[in-house]
Design an enzyme around this catalytic site. Structure first.
Site, PDB file in Angstrom:
ATOM      1  CG  ASP A 488      -1.932   1.147   1.162  1.00  0.00           C
ATOM      2  OD1 ASP A 488      -3.015   0.934   0.601  1.00  0.00           O
ATOM      3  OD2 ASP A 488      -1.611   2.244   1.676  1.00  0.00           O
ATOM      4  CG  ASN A 496      -4.855  11.424  -5.601  1.00  0.00           C
ATOM      5  OD1 ASN A 496      -4.138  11.458  -6.603  1.00  0.00           O
ATOM      6  ND2 ASN A 496      -5.443  10.316  -5.175  1.00  0.00           N
ATOM      7  CD  GLU A 531      -4.626   4.111  -1.494  1.00  0.00           C
ATOM      8  OE1 GLU A 531      -4.966   4.433  -0.352  1.00  0.00           O
ATOM      9  OE2 GLU A 531      -5.379   4.247  -2.493  1.00  0.00           O
TER      10      GLU A 531
END
Length: 659
Positions: A488, A496, A531
């Site tokens: 992860d 973002n 992700e």
């Protein structure tokens, strides 16, 4: 003396009368055989030509309509050639009808019996009807072709349907007429044979009734001038009726016997010519049927192929049968379309690993290039300079796009006319191969899209789950461990929020590239979503997976991603490791264990690797399940090679204990 002279005179008269009767009969026989040779046999040949060409005309019309309905760019040249051939056939058939009518009218003038007159009158009437129908069919066919050129296929088929039934009926009537004329020829030959027998019997009977003084004369002259030649004619006709075409009659004599010999030989030559033409037509039809069958089987097998390698293997096998006297090879464009890769070859043709598109005149000109047909020829650079003579480069097209190249060379003993026919067959095969290549590539592309993540190019969740299930099933029988690494991206939401989703996508692609570079062999990287990533490590122990995860963590930490005019913050990942069967025997259990270890890495400060753990109670249950699992695996795999330490039951127990 007077009586003797009278008897002698009567005997001489009888001998002369017998000779006259024999000569008359021989002349009649010669005229009958001449009638067969000059009228019925040529008419049979002319009708055979008309029948063959009308059948070819119908097949051409059907093929042109099918090609027009297909509407592909690659068929335009084929349609043009077919239309040209159709026009030539129309002219030839009209000329052959005129020739057959002239022969039939000549036969009517030569006819000796009322039956022959009646039959040839019917022949002329039937030929007139068929000739008129052929003209109507030609006009209607041209009208249908005009509609087909305008794309009005249904209207063209409707126009053809109006005359197709009548055309087929007249074809059958023409075949029946051909058999009727052949029957007339046989009847005339049989009649000539019967007349010969009668002439021989009549001559001998009258000769035996002559006077004793003329007996020797009758025997010597009769046997030399009449009996022997007639017997020769009879024997020759008997041999011919049995299918012995080696029988001959002398044609050097200047009398009626010579006429019979010349007529007989002409008749025999016509029969031999007809037999030869029939055999050639049968052989041509058999070869055509074989080619059609092979093309049909090729198309069927190509459509059932699972991969391009399997497809090209099938092509190599079939082309060896389709073009046994030609060497050939096939090249296909690579994905980058800057080179063509060697796909397959047959009959000993040389196959290059790669060729460039600009080295082939066929690809550069966008159409078939035939080396040796032009006044000035330029050799393609991809052809061996030592390879001299004719060759063909056929661009392989599918859906209006060039997908490859077929290179064809003839065998040393192959004639140029035969090689030209082989080119047409190769073109038809190339059309089927091109569509099969396009379909296989499209199927592979769709399959790849269904199992790949569009952003990173890694495998998706569905493919990962299927692969994990297969490896776990194999591990059950082989005793090999299976490990998972859950990955992860740390603080991905900040990428973002602070830099935009494009920057986030760049981070995901960079991590995906690192995962793909780190994996080798059967190791399978996957993007589960967002992700979150996961890596499947078949036949890998927990220790190996932990080392692998740590190496991957360091590699990702060293990545620098530049977005716009600045570098993005450092990328780190958290990882969790779980192993089968220690941390689970089912796919869901193993994935959950790896995810739990990943969450532990997150909770422990991120940018680290954590091994999955189990409680004491769970560990006891797991050890019991593991012992039973190892025993089952050992029982199932006792038939494996015992020389390998890891493939023995003891080795697998050690491996499981170490895991």
């Amino acid at each position: 003396m007077a009586k003797i002279l009278t008897i002698v005179s009567f005997c001489i008269f009888f001998v002369v009368a017998a000779s006259g009767v024999g000569i008359y009969q021989i002349r009649q026989i010669g005229q009958e055989i001449q009638f067969v040779a000059e009228a019925e046999v040529p008419l049979t040949e002319a009708l055979g030509h008309v029948t063959t060409h009308r059948l070819e005309q119908s097949l051409l019309m059907e093929r042109m309509m099918r090609l027009r309905a297909n509407g592909s760019y690659s068929t335009k040249k084929t349609i043009a050639e077919a239309e040209a051939r159709f026009s030539v056939l129309s002219v030839e058939i009209n000329e052959e009808f005129g020739e057959a009518m002239e022969i039939a009218r000549g036969a009517l003038l030569l006819a000796k019996t009322d039956v022959q007159v009646t039959e040839f009158t019917k022949v002329i009437n039937i030929l007139s009807k068929i000739a008129e129908e052929n003209i109507r069919y030609g006009v209607t066919s041209q009208e249908a072709l005009d509609h087909a050129r305008l794309g009005q296929i249904e209207k063209a088929e409707a126009v053809l349907a109006n005359v197709e039934e009548a055309h087929t009926a007249f074809d059958r009537e023409l075949e029946s007429l051909l058999f009727r004329v052949q029957a007339l020829a046989k009847e005339a030959a049989d009649a000539a044979l019967a007349h010969e027998r009668q002439a021989l019997q009549l001559t001998i009977s009258i000769s035996l009734g002559s006077a004793v003084l003329s007996f020797l004369f009758a025997m010597v002259i009769g046997r030399r001038t009449i009996a022997a030649p007639l017997l020769e004619v009879v024997n020759a006709l008997y041999s011919l009726s049995r299918g012995d075409y080696e029988a001959n009659l002398s044609s050097k004599r200047r009398d009626e016997i010579g006429d019979i010999g010349r007529a007989f030989n002409a008749f025999k030559e016509q029969m031999l010519q007809m037999q030869k033409q029939e055999q050639q037509e049968i052989q041509r039809q058999q070869a055509l049927n074989q080619e059609i069958k092979l093309l049909s089987e090729l198309n069927e097998w190509l459509q059932s192929s699972n991969s391009l390698d399997e497809l090209f293997h099938m092509v190599s096998k079939f082309m060896t049968k389709l073009l046994p006297d030609c060497r050939g090879s096939i090249y296909v464009y690579s994905n980058s379309r800057d080179v063509l890769d060697g796909a397959c070859s047959w009959n000993g043709a040389k196959l290059e690993d790669h060729i460039r598109p600009d080295t082939c005149w066929g690809l550069r000109r966008g159409r078939t290039y035939v080396h040796g047909d032009n006044v000035i020829n330029f050799t393609c650079d991809h052809v061996d300079p030592q390879e001299k003579g004719a060759y063909v480069c056929l661009p392989i097209l599918a859906h209006g796009e060039t997908v490859g190249l077929m290179h064809l060379t003839p065998a040393e003993e192959l004639e140029s006319t035969t090689f030209a026919k082989r080119r047409k067959l190769a073109q038809m095969a190339a059309e089927q191969i091109s569509l099969a290549i396009a379909n296989t590539r499209m199927r592979d592309e769709l399959h790849n899209q269904s199992i790949r993540d569009s952003l990173t190019g890694l495998y998706n969740r569905r493919h990962f789950t299927d692969s994990l299930r297969k490896h776990l099933e194999a591990s059950k029988y082989k005793g090999h461990p299976v490990s998972l690494v859950s990955v992860d991206v740390d603080h991905f939401k900040k990428f973002n929020d602070n830099h935009g989703h494009d920057a986030g996508d760049m981070v995901l692609r960079a991590v995906g590239s690192a995962l793909e570079e780190a994996c080798d062999g059967d190791q399978l990287p996957c993007r589960l979503g967002g992700e979150e990533f996961m890596i499947l490590l078949p036949e890998a122990s927990e220790e190996f997976a932990a080392d692998f995860a740590e190496t991957l963590r360091s590699k990702v930490e060293a990545i620098t991603v530049r977005y716009g005019e600045r570098n993005l913050p450092r990328i780190t990942i958290s990882l969790g490791v779980a192993a089968h069967p220690k941390h689970g025997t089912m796919p869901q259990e193993l994935i959950k264990s790896a995810d739990d270890a990943l969450y532990a890495s997150k909770a422990g400060g991120r940018n680290r690797v954590t091994l999955a753990s189990i409680s004491d109670e769970e560990e006891a249950d797991t050890e019991a399940d593991l012992s039973a699992y190892i025993a089952d695996a050992a029982a199932d795999t006792t038939s494996y090679d015992t020389d390998s330490d890891q493939d023995t039951p003891t080795g697998r127990r050690k491996l499981a204990a170490n895991s």
